[in-house]
Write a protein that holds these residues in place. Structure first.
Motif, PDB file in Angstrom:
ATOM      1  N   PHE A  27       0.853  -1.186   0.000  1.00 39.50           N
ATOM      2  CA  PHE A  27       0.000   0.000   0.000  1.00 39.50           C
ATOM      3  C   PHE A  27       0.892   1.240   0.000  1.00 39.50           C
ATOM      4  CE2 PHE A  27       0.610   1.093   4.485  1.00 39.50           C
ATOM      5  CZ  PHE A  27       0.913  -0.131   5.070  1.00 39.50           C
ATOM      6  N   THR A  28       0.282   2.388  -0.275  1.00 43.41           N
ATOM      7  CA  THR A  28       1.035   3.638  -0.349  1.00 43.41           C
ATOM      8  C   THR A  28       1.343   4.110   1.065  1.00 43.41           C
ATOM      9  OG1 THR A  28      -0.121   4.180  -2.404  1.00 43.41           O
ATOM     10  CG2 THR A  28       1.078   5.964  -1.307  1.00 43.41           C
ATOM     11  N   PHE A  29       2.548   3.843   1.483  1.00 38.83           N
ATOM     12  CA  PHE A  29       2.951   4.021   2.873  1.00 38.83           C
ATOM     13  C   PHE A  29       2.661   5.433   3.377  1.00 38.83           C
ATOM     14  CE2 PHE A  29       4.918   2.295   6.469  1.00 38.83           C
ATOM     15  CZ  PHE A  29       5.965   3.084   6.937  1.00 38.83           C
ATOM     16  N   ASP A  30       2.999   6.430   2.574  1.00 40.28           N
ATOM     17  CA  ASP A  30       2.883   7.822   3.010  1.00 40.28           C
ATOM     18  C   ASP A  30       1.444   8.253   3.293  1.00 40.28           C
ATOM     19  OD1 ASP A  30       5.574   9.322   1.005  1.00 40.28           O
ATOM     20  OD2 ASP A  30       5.557   7.880   2.649  1.00 40.28           O
ATOM     21  N   ASP A  31       0.469   7.527   2.770  1.00 43.93           N
ATOM     22  CA  ASP A  31      -0.941   7.907   2.938  1.00 43.93           C
ATOM     23  C   ASP A  31      -1.552   7.371   4.231  1.00 43.93           C
ATOM     24  OD1 ASP A  31      -1.891   7.581  -0.589  1.00 43.93           O
ATOM     25  OD2 ASP A  31      -0.855   9.175   0.519  1.00 43.93           O
ATOM     26  N   TYR A  32      -0.761   6.635   4.981  1.00 41.96           N
ATOM     27  CA  TYR A  32      -1.308   5.909   6.120  1.00 41.96           C
ATOM     28  C   TYR A  32      -0.705   6.352   7.451  1.00 41.96           C
ATOM     29  CZ  TYR A  32      -3.857   2.618   3.233  1.00 41.96           C
ATOM     30  OH  TYR A  32      -4.759   2.061   2.370  1.00 41.96           O
ATOM     31  N   ALA A  33      -1.408   5.992   8.488  1.00 39.70           N
ATOM     32  CA  ALA A  33      -0.881   6.032   9.845  1.00 39.70           C
ATOM     33  C   ALA A  33      -0.686   4.590  10.310  1.00 39.70           C
ATOM     34  CB  ALA A  33      -1.839   6.760  10.779  1.00 39.70           C
ATOM     35  N   ILE A  34       0.356   4.387  11.075  1.00 39.72           N
ATOM     36  CA  ILE A  34       0.648   3.057  11.608  1.00 39.72           C
ATOM     37  C   ILE A  34       0.536   3.099  13.125  1.00 39.72           C
ATOM     38  CG2 ILE A  34       2.318   1.180  11.765  1.00 39.72           C
ATOM     39  CD1 ILE A  34       1.430   1.666   8.916  1.00 39.72           C
ATOM     40  N   GLY A  35      -0.212   2.181  13.658  1.00 41.70           N
ATOM     41  CA  GLY A  35      -0.385   2.113  15.101  1.00 41.70           C
ATOM     42  C   GLY A  35       0.151   0.811  15.663  1.00 41.70           C
ATOM     43  N   TRP A  36       0.497   0.871  16.941  1.00 47.89           N
ATOM     44  CA  TRP A  36       0.868  -0.337  17.684  1.00 47.89           C
ATOM     45  C   TRP A  36      -0.179  -0.588  18.762  1.00 47.89           C
ATOM     46  CZ3 TRP A  36       4.498  -3.922  16.744  1.00 47.89           C
ATOM     47  CH2 TRP A  36       5.546  -3.601  15.882  1.00 47.89           C
ATOM     48  N   PHE A  37      -0.546  -1.853  18.884  1.00 51.12           N
ATOM     49  CA  PHE A  37      -1.524  -2.301  19.868  1.00 51.12           C
ATOM     50  C   PHE A  37      -0.943  -3.500  20.600  1.00 51.12           C
ATOM     51  CE2 PHE A  37      -5.287   0.024  18.289  1.00 51.12           C
ATOM     52  CZ  PHE A  37      -4.820   0.432  17.063  1.00 51.12           C
ATOM     53  N   ARG A  38      -1.565  -3.869  21.700  1.00 48.96           N
ATOM     54  CA  ARG A  38      -1.195  -5.114  22.363  1.00 48.96           C
ATOM     55  C   ARG A  38      -2.428  -5.719  22.998  1.00 48.96           C
ATOM     56  NH1 ARG A  38       2.371  -2.925  27.577  1.00 48.96           N
ATOM     57  NH2 ARG A  38       0.631  -1.973  28.721  1.00 48.96           N
ATOM     58  N   GLN A  39      -2.346  -7.030  23.175  1.00 45.31           N
ATOM     59  CA  GLN A  39      -3.431  -7.749  23.829  1.00 45.31           C
ATOM     60  C   GLN A  39      -2.840  -8.794  24.751  1.00 45.31           C
ATOM     61  OE1 GLN A  39      -6.448  -9.402  21.245  1.00 45.31           O
ATOM     62  NE2 GLN A  39      -7.937  -9.396  22.910  1.00 45.31           N
ATOM     63  N   ALA A  40      -3.124  -8.639  26.023  1.00 45.91           N
ATOM     64  CA  ALA A  40      -2.687  -9.617  27.024  1.00 45.91           C
ATOM     65  C   ALA A  40      -3.789 -10.649  27.203  1.00 45.91           C
ATOM     66  CB  ALA A  40      -2.385  -8.907  28.333  1.00 45.91           C
TER      67      ALA A  40
END
Length: 123
Positions: A27-40
């Motif tokens: 995908f077009t990297f610059d058009d996106y936001a990247i998030g980090w999540f976690r699940q315990a």
């Protein structure tokens, strides 16, 4: 094909550090936001940090601010999550995800998700 591949997890002693990587493709990297999540185990998925790729503006939840740091290497299409002073409570599966547009605190309706990577903090 869109892919988000996490790496860098594993077993770490309390007080240690880790850098998780999220390699993006398809995908077009610059058009996106990247998030980090976690699940315990037994808990809901928790949003941690987010970076808007177009301008490197970042956001982190209050619970991890100061210990977690998000950054990106746009040339490598990779987003990193640096985690310092790890605690047993940080044990979880960590996911990266991509959403079209910018980071919005509390947002969960991301477009693409990685498969997740285990981080275990134990002595």
């Amino acid at each position: 094909e869109v892919q988000l591949v996490e790496s860098g997890g594993g077993l770490v002693q309390p007080g240690g550090s880790l850098r998780l990587s999220c390699a993006a493709s398809g995908f077009t990297f610059d058009d996106y936001a990247i998030g980090w999540f976690r699940q315990a185990p037994g808990k809901e998925r928790e949003g941690l940090s987010c970076i808007s790729i177009s301008d490197d503006i970042t956001y982190s939840t209050d619970s991890v601010n100061g210990r977690f740091s998000i950054s990106s290497d746009n040339a490598k299409r990779t987003v990193y999550l640096q985690i310092n002073r790890l605690k047993p409570g940080d044990t979880a599966v960590y996911y990266c995800a991509a959403v079209l547009g910018r980071c919005i605190p509390g947002r969960r309706d991301y477009d693409y998700w990685g498969q997740g990577i285990q981080v275990t903090v134990s002595s």
